[in-house]
Design an enzyme around this catalytic site. Structure first.
Site, PDB file in Angstrom:
ATOM      1  N   ASN A  85      72.370  59.225  46.317  1.00 50.60           N
ATOM      2  CA  ASN A  85      73.530  59.502  45.567  1.00 50.60           C
ATOM      3  C   ASN A  85      73.987  60.778  45.892  1.00 50.60           C
ATOM      4  O   ASN A  85      73.437  61.832  46.017  1.00 50.60           O
ATOM      5  CB  ASN A  85      73.760  59.239  44.178  1.00 50.60           C
ATOM      6  CG  ASN A  85      73.400  57.771  43.707  1.00 50.60           C
ATOM      7  OD1 ASN A  85      73.494  57.030  44.275  1.00 50.60           O
ATOM      8  ND2 ASN A  85      72.618  57.759  42.683  1.00 50.60           N
ATOM      9  N   HIS A  98      67.404  63.605  47.061  1.00 50.94           N
ATOM     10  CA  HIS A  98      66.450  62.761  46.683  1.00 50.94           C
ATOM     11  C   HIS A  98      66.704  61.296  47.134  1.00 50.94           C
ATOM     12  O   HIS A  98      68.010  61.097  47.083  1.00 50.94           O
ATOM     13  CB  HIS A  98      66.021  62.800  45.252  1.00 50.94           C
ATOM     14  CG  HIS A  98      67.016  62.534  44.145  1.00 50.94           C
ATOM     15  ND1 HIS A  98      68.038  63.503  43.980  1.00 50.94           N
ATOM     16  CD2 HIS A  98      67.322  61.382  43.547  1.00 50.94           C
ATOM     17  CE1 HIS A  98      68.810  63.033  43.285  1.00 50.94           C
ATOM     18  NE2 HIS A  98      68.765  61.935  43.085  1.00 50.94           N
ATOM     19  N   HIS A 100      66.058  57.027  46.305  1.00 53.91           N
ATOM     20  CA  HIS A 100      65.567  56.269  45.351  1.00 53.91           C
ATOM     21  C   HIS A 100      64.806  55.217  46.200  1.00 53.91           C
ATOM     22  O   HIS A 100      65.589  54.622  46.900  1.00 53.91           O
ATOM     23  CB  HIS A 100      66.734  55.915  44.314  1.00 53.91           C
ATOM     24  CG  HIS A 100      67.326  56.697  43.505  1.00 53.91           C
ATOM     25  ND1 HIS A 100      67.114  56.751  42.284  1.00 53.91           N
ATOM     26  CD2 HIS A 100      68.265  57.721  43.755  1.00 53.91           C
ATOM     27  CE1 HIS A 100      67.737  57.724  41.568  1.00 53.91           C
ATOM     28  NE2 HIS A 100      68.465  58.309  42.512  1.00 53.91           N
TER      29      HIS A 100
HETATM   30  P1  DGP Z   1      70.547  60.924  40.750  1.00 51.28           P
HETATM   31  O1  DGP Z   1      71.425  60.153  39.410  1.00 51.28           O
HETATM   32  O2  DGP Z   1      70.986  59.936  41.887  1.00 51.28           O
HETATM   33  O3  DGP Z   1      70.736  62.028  40.829  1.00 51.28           O
HETATM   34  O4  DGP Z   1      69.112  60.524  40.296  1.00 51.28           O
HETATM   35  C1  DGP Z   1      68.474  61.494  39.387  1.00 51.28           C
HETATM   36  C2  DGP Z   1      67.338  60.609  39.098  1.00 51.28           C
HETATM   37  O5  DGP Z   1      66.219  61.605  38.505  1.00 51.28           O
HETATM   38  C3  DGP Z   1      67.482  59.620  37.813  1.00 51.28           C
HETATM   39  O6  DGP Z   1      67.325  58.332  38.078  1.00 51.28           O
HETATM   40  C4  DGP Z   1      66.682  60.136  36.878  1.00 51.28           C
HETATM   41  C5  DGP Z   1      65.612  61.024  37.536  1.00 51.28           C
HETATM   42  N1  DGP Z   1      64.984  62.115  36.548  1.00 51.28           N
HETATM   43  C6  DGP Z   1      65.976  63.045  35.789  1.00 51.28           C
HETATM   44  N2  DGP Z   1      64.928  63.954  35.439  1.00 51.28           N
HETATM   45  C7  DGP Z   1      63.679  63.535  35.604  1.00 51.28           C
HETATM   46  C8  DGP Z   1      62.495  64.101  35.433  1.00 51.28           C
HETATM   47  O7  DGP Z   1      62.306  65.203  34.644  1.00 51.28           O
HETATM   48  N3  DGP Z   1      61.544  63.583  35.767  1.00 51.28           N
HETATM   49  C9  DGP Z   1      61.332  62.532  36.615  1.00 51.28           C
HETATM   50  N4  DGP Z   1      60.203  61.830  37.180  1.00 51.28           N
HETATM   51  N5  DGP Z   1      62.684  61.680  37.227  1.00 51.28           N
HETATM   52  C10 DGP Z   1      63.933  62.562  36.464  1.00 51.28           C
END
Ligand code: DGP
Length: 112
Positions: A85, A98, A100
């Site tokens: 995204n 990142h 997914h």
């Molecule tokens: P986006 O919305 O594309 O920026 O994705 C961010 C993702 O990061 C979302 O799917 C949830 C994940 N996320 C947010 N905070 C944390 C965290 O503290 N640990 C992990 N493992 N994932 C997280």
């Protein structure tokens, strides 16, 4: 390292995450809010805000290789999805690049 960046803190180990794979320059860990049976985030260790700022083809190659290795290890031979995204309208909420990696169920299209 950006001092306020959540994923930089995960990359340096100061915030815990369930790491599934790592290399010198990249890291993969499970998403905290999984949207599929397999939901892994693949990031470069170095801080890059989004795909808009990527200018290193070697780094991108490393993220692709790591993702394919994880998909294979997770048994996703029927297919999987790779999503990034970009920015507010793209749905980005963490501003450290990142990807997914989603799999383990049939994905829907359009993604919405
Ligand atoms: P986006 O919305 O594309 O920026 O994705 C961010 C993702 O990061 C979302 O799917 C949830 C994940 N996320 C947010 N905070 C944390 C965290 O503290 N640990 C992990 N493992 N994932 C997280």
């Amino acid at each position: 390292m950006s001092s306020e960046c959540l994923f930089c803190k995960i990359a340096e180990g100061s915030i815990p995450a369930e790491i599934v794979a790592e290399t010198e320059s990249a890291l993969a860990f499970r998403d905290i809010n999984p949207q599929a049976p397999t939901h892994v985030l693949i990031i470069p260790r170095g801080h890059v805000e989004s795909l808009n700022e990527v200018d290193d083809p070697e780094m991108m190659g490393e993220l692709v290789r790591l993702s394919r290795m994880i998909a294979s290890r997770e048994g996703l031979e029927n297919g999987w999805r790779w999503v990034t995204n970009v920015g507010g309208d793209g749905g980005q909420s963490v501003f450290h690049l990142h990807f997914h990696l989603l799999g383990g169920r049939r994905m829907n299209w359009p993604p919405g």
